[in-house]
Design an enzyme around this catalytic site. Structure first.
Site, PDB file in Angstrom:
ATOM      1  N   LYS A  80      -2.401 -16.797  -2.715  1.00  0.00           N
ATOM      2  CA  LYS A  80      -1.926 -15.903  -1.661  1.00  0.00           C
ATOM      3  C   LYS A  80      -1.164 -16.664  -0.584  1.00  0.00           C
ATOM      4  O   LYS A  80      -0.147 -16.179  -0.097  1.00  0.00           O
ATOM      5  CB  LYS A  80      -3.092 -15.134  -1.032  1.00  0.00           C
ATOM      6  CG  LYS A  80      -3.676 -14.061  -1.939  1.00  0.00           C
ATOM      7  CD  LYS A  80      -4.587 -13.119  -1.176  1.00  0.00           C
ATOM      8  CE  LYS A  80      -5.278 -12.135  -2.115  1.00  0.00           C
ATOM      9  NZ  LYS A  80      -6.272 -11.294  -1.409  1.00  0.00           N
ATOM     10  N   LYS A 116       0.108  -7.102 -15.239  1.00  0.00           N
ATOM     11  CA  LYS A 116      -1.043  -6.402 -14.691  1.00  0.00           C
ATOM     12  C   LYS A 116      -0.622  -5.132 -13.933  1.00  0.00           C
ATOM     13  O   LYS A 116       0.436  -5.099 -13.309  1.00  0.00           O
ATOM     14  CB  LYS A 116      -1.720  -7.413 -13.758  1.00  0.00           C
ATOM     15  CG  LYS A 116      -2.801  -6.907 -12.886  1.00  0.00           C
ATOM     16  CD  LYS A 116      -3.416  -8.092 -12.149  1.00  0.00           C
ATOM     17  CE  LYS A 116      -4.272  -7.547 -11.012  1.00  0.00           C
ATOM     18  NZ  LYS A 116      -4.577  -8.498  -9.997  1.00  0.00           N
ATOM     19  N   LYS A 171       0.278  -2.497  -7.518  1.00  0.00           N
ATOM     20  CA  LYS A 171       1.366  -1.905  -6.744  1.00  0.00           C
ATOM     21  C   LYS A 171       2.445  -2.932  -6.430  1.00  0.00           C
ATOM     22  O   LYS A 171       3.575  -2.564  -6.150  1.00  0.00           O
ATOM     23  CB  LYS A 171       0.832  -1.238  -5.478  1.00  0.00           C
ATOM     24  CG  LYS A 171       0.257  -2.204  -4.475  1.00  0.00           C
ATOM     25  CD  LYS A 171      -0.231  -1.459  -3.244  1.00  0.00           C
ATOM     26  CE  LYS A 171      -1.182  -2.376  -2.553  1.00  0.00           C
ATOM     27  NZ  LYS A 171      -1.500  -2.470  -1.320  1.00  0.00           N
TER      28      LYS A 171
END
Ligand code: TRP
Length: 338
Positions: free
Chosen positions: A118, A201, A204
């Site tokens: 991240k 995967k 969104k």
């Protein structure tokens, strides 16, 4: 896991709806564990949500927290049977997180792969210190309830391992205080892939969102997305993730929605094309999600009532968390004054 075991899990309020993977991969199991008689504590973890700058829009966070809580109620998390609360309502989480941060090594925290992923995406200037300490907050969530088992996805295994290490470290330095939690990883849970791009995967962030399904989506849209899912030219229904990832995904979804093993569904489609399979998948998903979506909308019509339910959940969570924090504070040597 025996029925009186304490179970804790959390989900972030980072979307306007939970998606199919959240539901079949995690939330449905939350309900199953509750109904099987486990002592369940479930949380909408809003403190975790603000670790990423793009999730710090106040109106959005507020709305998503309400909608997340309402969806959990609508999915059958019963606030009488389970403790269902919003993390920021229970200040003990942030308080224990601090102590745990102080027994975590900088290098140890830096090895968390989710942080590396991240922070890599956000870039150094946009990576918050909160993202770095996220796993210690998660450990606090779990340890505050003397949790035996934590249902989580495979992606959380490393965070769970850290929680176990911190519990053991705390106990050996300061005296037996915390239960060392076990991960409950749903092995049978299929990975759901993007309907438009079945090698990626379902999320969104991938593509346009046309390949994903949300719990609160309009039934017509759900049906349309499933019917336009990418398959292949073979025209024969088999369960093979390698050569037929799109078809395997549809079978996985149908299996999850009907509580059947996806491979066992193949026989039902002998001599039939993909159209029949898609129709069944769409019907099953719509049947599962429509009542949840309707109930969620009803609950959101009365936010004051929803907030009263949250307050009750917070009260029940605090009653559990407060004495554990007190034990931990005393163990480290903080002077109690009450
Ligand atoms: N990190 C988890 C996730 O992204 C969410 C979470 C926060 C959690 N605290 C938790 C999960 C405690 C289980 C237990 O999925």
């Amino acid at each position: 896991m025996s029925s009186s075991q304490r179970v804790f899990s959390g989900i972030q309020p980072t979307a306007d709806s939970f998606h199919l993977g959240n539901y079949f991969g995690a939330l449905k199991h939350w309900r199953t564990m509750q109904d099987a008689g486990s002592d369940c504590v479930y949380s909408v973890v809003d403190l975790h949500a603000i670790t990423i700058e793009s999730q710090q829009d106040p109106a959005q966070l507020h709305r998503r927290t309400l909608v997340s809580y309402a969806q959990l109620l609508s999915m059958g998390i019963d606030p009488q049977k389970s403790v269902l609360f919003v993390q920021s309502h229970v200040p003990e989480h942030a308080q224990l997180a601090w102590v745990l941060q102080c027994i975590t090594g900088f290098g140890e925290a830096g090895r968390m792969t989710q942080f590396k992923d991240k922070s890599g995406k956000e870039g150094n200037d946009h990576t918050s210190v909160g993202l770095f300490t996220y796993p210690m907050l998660m450990a606090a969530d779990i340890l505050l309830y003397r949790t035996d088992g934590v249902p989580v996805g495979e992606d959380q295994r490393q965070h769970l391992e850290l929680s176990r290490n911190l519990a053991q470290r705390f106990n050996s330095r300061f005296g037996e205080t915390f239960t060392v939690p076990e991960p409950i990883i749903q092995k049978a849970t299929a990975k759901f892939v993007d309907l438009q791009n079945p090698t990626g995967k379902m999320s969104k962030s991938a593509g346009t969102g046309g390949g994903m399904i949300n719990v609160l989506d309009d039934p017509k849209q759900i049906t349309k997305r499933i019917k336009s899912a990418v398959t292949d030219n073979e025209g024969v229904v088999r369960f093979d993730r390698e050569t037929q990832p799109g078809v395997a995904n549809l079978l996985s979804i149908l299996g999850a929605a009907t509580d059947r093993d996806p491979e066992s569904l193949v026989a039902d489609y002998e001599g039939k094309g993909y159209g029949a399979l898609k129709t069944d998948v769409a019907d099953a998903v719509v049947a599962e999600f429509t009542p949840i979506a309707e109930r969620t909308r009803e609950l959101l019509e009365d936010p004051a009532q929803l907030i009263r339910t949250m307050a009750d959940g917070a009260h029940r969570a605090r009653a559990l968390a407060e004495p554990v924090l007190k034990d931990a504070y005393e163990a480290v040597g903080f002077v109690g004054i009450a």
